[in-house]
Design an enzyme around this catalytic site. Structure first.
Site, PDB file in Angstrom:
ATOM      1  N   SER A 136       0.824  -1.207   0.000  1.00  0.00           N
ATOM      2  CA  SER A 136       0.000   0.000   0.000  1.00  0.00           C
ATOM      3  C   SER A 136       0.855   1.251   0.000  1.00  0.00           C
ATOM      4  O   SER A 136       1.947   1.268   0.550  1.00  0.00           O
ATOM      5  CB  SER A 136      -0.909   0.025   1.227  1.00  0.00           C
ATOM      6  OG  SER A 136      -1.595   1.259   1.253  1.00  0.00           O
ATOM      7  N   LYS A 146      -4.482  -6.617   3.419  1.00  0.00           N
ATOM      8  CA  LYS A 146      -4.419  -5.488   2.472  1.00  0.00           C
ATOM      9  C   LYS A 146      -5.833  -5.107   2.011  1.00  0.00           C
ATOM     10  O   LYS A 146      -6.173  -3.923   1.909  1.00  0.00           O
ATOM     11  CB  LYS A 146      -3.544  -5.851   1.262  1.00  0.00           C
ATOM     12  CG  LYS A 146      -3.598  -4.836   0.117  1.00  0.00           C
ATOM     13  CD  LYS A 146      -2.995  -3.510   0.518  1.00  0.00           C
ATOM     14  CE  LYS A 146      -3.037  -2.352  -0.433  1.00  0.00           C
ATOM     15  NZ  LYS A 146      -3.517  -2.371  -1.747  1.00  0.00           N
ATOM     16  N   HIS A 165      -7.430  -3.255   4.753  1.00  0.00           N
ATOM     17  CA  HIS A 165      -6.839  -1.908   4.741  1.00  0.00           C
ATOM     18  C   HIS A 165      -7.552  -1.036   3.705  1.00  0.00           C
ATOM     19  O   HIS A 165      -7.922   0.110   3.980  1.00  0.00           O
ATOM     20  CB  HIS A 165      -5.339  -2.012   4.425  1.00  0.00           C
ATOM     21  CG  HIS A 165      -4.715  -0.742   3.927  1.00  0.00           C
ATOM     22  ND1 HIS A 165      -4.922  -0.262   2.646  1.00  0.00           N
ATOM     23  CD2 HIS A 165      -3.919   0.168   4.528  1.00  0.00           C
ATOM     24  CE1 HIS A 165      -4.275   0.873   2.500  1.00  0.00           C
ATOM     25  NE2 HIS A 165      -3.659   1.161   3.616  1.00  0.00           N
ATOM     26  N   ASN A 166      -7.755  -1.584   2.520  1.00  0.00           N
ATOM     27  CA  ASN A 166      -8.422  -0.803   1.467  1.00  0.00           C
ATOM     28  C   ASN A 166      -9.855  -0.463   1.866  1.00  0.00           C
ATOM     29  O   ASN A 166     -10.338   0.633   1.597  1.00  0.00           O
ATOM     30  CB  ASN A 166      -8.422  -1.570   0.145  1.00  0.00           C
ATOM     31  CG  ASN A 166      -7.085  -1.515  -0.555  1.00  0.00           C
ATOM     32  OD1 ASN A 166      -6.058  -1.275   0.076  1.00  0.00           O
ATOM     33  ND2 ASN A 166      -7.069  -1.740  -1.845  1.00  0.00           N
TER      34      ASN A 166
HETATM   35  P1  NBP Z   1      -1.872  -2.578 -13.641  1.00  0.00           P
HETATM   36  O1  NBP Z   1      -2.797  -3.197 -12.667  1.00  0.00           O
HETATM   37  O2  NBP Z   1      -2.349  -1.486 -14.505  1.00  0.00           O
HETATM   38  O3  NBP Z   1      -1.310  -3.772 -14.581  1.00  0.00           O
HETATM   39  C1  NBP Z   1      -0.459  -3.480 -15.681  1.00  0.00           C
HETATM   40  C2  NBP Z   1       0.630  -4.519 -15.782  1.00  0.00           C
HETATM   41  O4  NBP Z   1       0.075  -5.835 -15.926  1.00  0.00           O
HETATM   42  C3  NBP Z   1       1.505  -4.286 -17.017  1.00  0.00           C
HETATM   43  O5  NBP Z   1       2.848  -4.570 -16.687  1.00  0.00           O
HETATM   44  C4  NBP Z   1       0.955  -5.324 -17.993  1.00  0.00           C
HETATM   45  O6  NBP Z   1       1.870  -5.701 -18.974  1.00  0.00           O
HETATM   46  C5  NBP Z   1       0.687  -6.453 -17.063  1.00  0.00           C
HETATM   47  N1  NBP Z   1      -0.161  -7.512 -17.618  1.00  0.00           N
HETATM   48  C6  NBP Z   1      -1.475  -7.518 -17.920  1.00  0.00           C
HETATM   49 BR1  NBP Z   1      -2.578  -6.069 -17.824  1.00  0.00          BR
HETATM   50  N2  NBP Z   1      -1.912  -8.688 -18.396  1.00  0.00           N
HETATM   51  C7  NBP Z   1      -0.830  -9.476 -18.374  1.00  0.00           C
HETATM   52  C8  NBP Z   1      -0.631 -10.824 -18.734  1.00  0.00           C
HETATM   53  N3  NBP Z   1      -1.630 -11.602 -19.183  1.00  0.00           N
HETATM   54  N4  NBP Z   1       0.628 -11.340 -18.644  1.00  0.00           N
HETATM   55  C9  NBP Z   1       1.633 -10.580 -18.192  1.00  0.00           C
HETATM   56  N5  NBP Z   1       1.506  -9.291 -17.814  1.00  0.00           N
HETATM   57  C10 NBP Z   1       0.276  -8.754 -17.897  1.00  0.00           C
HETATM   58  O7  NBP Z   1      -0.523  -2.108 -12.905  1.00  0.00           O
HETATM   59  P2  NBP Z   1      -0.344  -1.276 -11.535  1.00  0.00           P
HETATM   60  O8  NBP Z   1      -1.281  -0.150 -11.434  1.00  0.00           O
HETATM   61  O9  NBP Z   1       1.128  -1.037 -11.426  1.00  0.00           O
HETATM   62  O10 NBP Z   1      -0.756  -2.339 -10.419  1.00  0.00           O
HETATM   63  C11 NBP Z   1      -0.131  -3.605 -10.279  1.00  0.00           C
HETATM   64  C12 NBP Z   1      -0.841  -4.342  -9.157  1.00  0.00           C
HETATM   65  O11 NBP Z   1      -0.665  -3.591  -7.935  1.00  0.00           O
HETATM   66  C13 NBP Z   1      -2.351  -4.493  -9.333  1.00  0.00           C
HETATM   67  O12 NBP Z   1      -2.785  -5.690  -8.767  1.00  0.00           O
HETATM   68  C14 NBP Z   1      -2.917  -3.328  -8.541  1.00  0.00           C
HETATM   69  O13 NBP Z   1      -4.243  -3.554  -8.114  1.00  0.00           O
HETATM   70  C15 NBP Z   1      -1.939  -3.269  -7.379  1.00  0.00           C
HETATM   71  N6  NBP Z   1      -1.827  -1.969  -6.706  1.00  0.00           N
HETATM   72  C16 NBP Z   1      -1.870  -0.824  -7.411  1.00  0.00           C
HETATM   73  C17 NBP Z   1      -1.746   0.412  -6.758  1.00  0.00           C
HETATM   74  C18 NBP Z   1      -1.768   1.693  -7.533  1.00  0.00           C
HETATM   75  O14 NBP Z   1      -1.768   2.748  -6.878  1.00  0.00           O
HETATM   76  N7  NBP Z   1      -1.750   1.664  -8.865  1.00  0.00           N
HETATM   77  C19 NBP Z   1      -1.555   0.438  -5.390  1.00  0.00           C
HETATM   78  C20 NBP Z   1      -1.461  -0.765  -4.690  1.00  0.00           C
HETATM   79  C21 NBP Z   1      -1.598  -1.959  -5.367  1.00  0.00           C
HETATM   80  P3  NBP Z   1       1.862  -4.985 -20.424  1.00  0.00           P
HETATM   81  O15 NBP Z   1       2.724  -3.775 -20.275  1.00  0.00           O
HETATM   82  O16 NBP Z   1       2.459  -6.002 -21.317  1.00  0.00           O
HETATM   83  O17 NBP Z   1       0.441  -4.669 -20.755  1.00  0.00           O
END
Ligand code: NBP
Length: 472
Positions: free
Chosen positions: A129, A183, A186-187
């Site tokens: 988080s 987590k 937390h959310n």
């Molecule tokens: P995203 O949730 O937007 O996911 C994008 C990533 O997933 C890219 O690297 C993409 O690769 C990859 N991907 C997908 Br979509 N499908 C795939 C597949 N079939 N095989 C391999 N790679 C795949 O990224 P994020 O916002 O960085 O979040 C990552 C995780 O962390 C999520 O679970 C999210 O809920 C969690 N999270 C996010 C935050 C936040 O503030 N954003 C905070 C805390 C937790 P590509 O580039 O090839 O499309």
């Protein structure tokens, strides 16, 4: 070749910032992304000249990892995580660790952990988080998985986490889905906190209509006391920001339609399944849903009338203080409910969750970080078996002291026709929980009347069942 301490797959917002954090703490990190151009852009951009291996294939990625290997997946939750695990399995060996750092559903984590255990691979579900900034500078980290796997991960995660009072905001939460569950909770709590702040804003707006500058000052003042937290701090800042196009406060131009990604719904759904009241977070989820039907609300506003506006004649400072107290009391109630939920899940899954640890690691790095988490940490340190946070002497005193102001704030909202589902459901929980007698005697009579469900009597031993012949 195998020189990297850890590897990370998925260089989107979270992954990119997490690997930069890891590298900045002295770790050599292998990075891989399904779309190769993302790795190339990172190599030329923020990763340039740093201690990374920029892998263009999964085989190169795994080959770059020291044994036992630590491979963290940071991709979109759901099917993408399974897809990456499937590709990793043939490349990994017994003793290696696969980590899912995304917001996965805890039951998916339990399923994956079980399947990988059969192959001798440790699987970790790790809640992270703090958003983009937390990932880069130090998030709150909630890891769940085997003890052996944790020994392999602890040296890295405790170094990249936020630090509060010299202690990293990262502890082993428990086995299998425990980290992802904490987590998720937390959310859910984050949903509650945000909704309660919005309700404080709504009550004051309807009653005394402060300017944006005044709101900024109110929240700045609140942030100096018991409510000191990241969310109150950003709220005070939000009121100071102007729209460059119109010069108006930007908050007044933002459409009142809230989005959500689903972790709040998961939290509430499971609380209901376990029979745990989670009314504040439930109200927060429903408030977002209601906000999203803007067109219907606009139409309804022309048909359904609220109370006539009454000019405020009281003491503004006193109302502001009442709303502050109501916000604090409602927040305590929300955390009390959230902790009860965690306790029920811990029992259900035999996780043996440590509430002192949980409150402690939420003190830094994450969105709900707040001064009062110190108090929650202390409460569970004093009594790890505390049934409800409201019963801790410190919180009981706060609730008893603030309850009259809490009622003033809710009354002001009701009189002005302002919806405060979070404040009022928290107050209803407080009033129910502190009531030795509830009207459920009548409810039991109704159940017995139409369904012969039986009831117990106040004047007979507990457990003895009675039925009354209502139709005679
Ligand atoms: P995203 O949730 O937007 O996911 C994008 C990533 O997933 C890219 O690297 C993409 O690769 C990859 N991907 C997908 Br979509 N499908 C795939 C597949 N079939 N095989 C391999 N790679 C795949 O990224 P994020 O916002 O960085 O979040 C990552 C995780 O962390 C999520 O679970 C999210 O809920 C969690 N999270 C996010 C935050 C936040 O503030 N954003 C905070 C805390 C937790 P590509 O580039 O090839 O499309």
């Amino acid at each position: 070749m195998s020189t990297c301490d850890i590897g990370l797959i998925g260089l989107a917002v979270m992954g990119e910032n997490l690997v930069l954090n890891m590298e900045s703490r002295g770790f050599r990190v292998a990075v891989y992304n399904r779309t190769t151009s993302v790795v190339e852009a990172f190599e030329k951009g923020r990763g340039n000249g740093k201690n990374f291996v920029f892998a263009k294939s999964l085989a190169d990625f795994v080959g770059a990892l020291k044994r036992p290997r630590r491979a963290q997946i940071m991709v979109k939750a759901g099917a993408p995580v399974d897809a990456v695990i499937e590709q990793l399995i043939p490349l990994m060996e017994p003793g290696d660790v696969i980590i899912d750092g995304g917001n996965s559903l805890w039951t998916d984590t339990q399923r994956r952990e079980k399947a990988l255990k059969e192959k001798g691979i440790h699987f970790f579900g790790v809640g992270v988080s703090g958003g983009e900034e937390g990932a880069l500078k130090g998030p709150s980290i909630m890891p769940g998985g085997s003890k052996e796997g944790w020994e392999s991960l602890a040296p890295i995660y405790t170094k990249i986490a936020a630090v509060v009072d010299g202690s990293p905001c990262c502890r082993h939460m428990g086995p299998d889905g425990a980290g992802h569950y904490v987590k998720m909770a937390h959310n859910g709590i984050e949903y509650g906190d945000m909704q309660l702040i919005c309700e404080a804003y709504a009550i004051l707006k309807a009653a005394i209509n402060p300017t944006a500058e005044e709101f900024a000052q109110i929240f700045t003042d609140w942030n100096k006391g018991e409510l000191d937290s990241f969310l109150i701090e950003i709220t005070s800042k939000i009121f100071t920001r102007k729209d460059p196009e119109t010069g108006k406060p930007i908050v007044d131009l933002i459409l009142d339609k809230a989005g959500q990604k689903g972790t709040g719904k998961w939290t509430v759904g499971h609380a209901v399944e376990m029979g745990v009241p989670l009314s504040v977070i439930g109200s927060a989820v429903e408030a977002r849903i209601l906000s999203s039907i803007k067109e219907q609300r606009v139409f309804a506003s022309s048909i359904l009338k609220g109370p006539a506006a009454k000019p405020f004649t009281g003491d503004r400072a006193k109302l502001i203080e009442a709303v502050r107290d109501a916000l604090y009391a409602s927040k305590i109630t929300s955390y009390a409910q959230g902790m009860v939920q965690l306790g029920a899940a811990s029992e259900l899954y035999n996780w043996n969750l440590n509430f002192e640890d949980i409150a402690s690691i939420w003190r830094g790095g994450c969105i709900i970080r707040a001064r009062f988490l110190n108090r929650i940490t202390e409460a569970y340190k004093k009594d790890p078996t505390l049934k409800n946070l409201m019963l801790d002497p410190f919180f009981a005193e706060v609730l008893n002291r603030t309850q009259s102001n809490w009622r003033i704030a809710v009354t002001s909202a009701v009189e002005n026709g302002v919806a405060v589902p979070g404040f009022s459901s928290a107050l209803a929980y407080f009033d129910s929980y502190r009531s030795a007698n509830l009207p459920a005697n009548l409810l039991q009579a109704q159940r017995d009347f139409f369904g012969a469900h039986t009831y117990e009597r106040t004047d007979k031993p507990a457990g003895e069942k009675f039925h009354y012949d209502w139709l005679s």
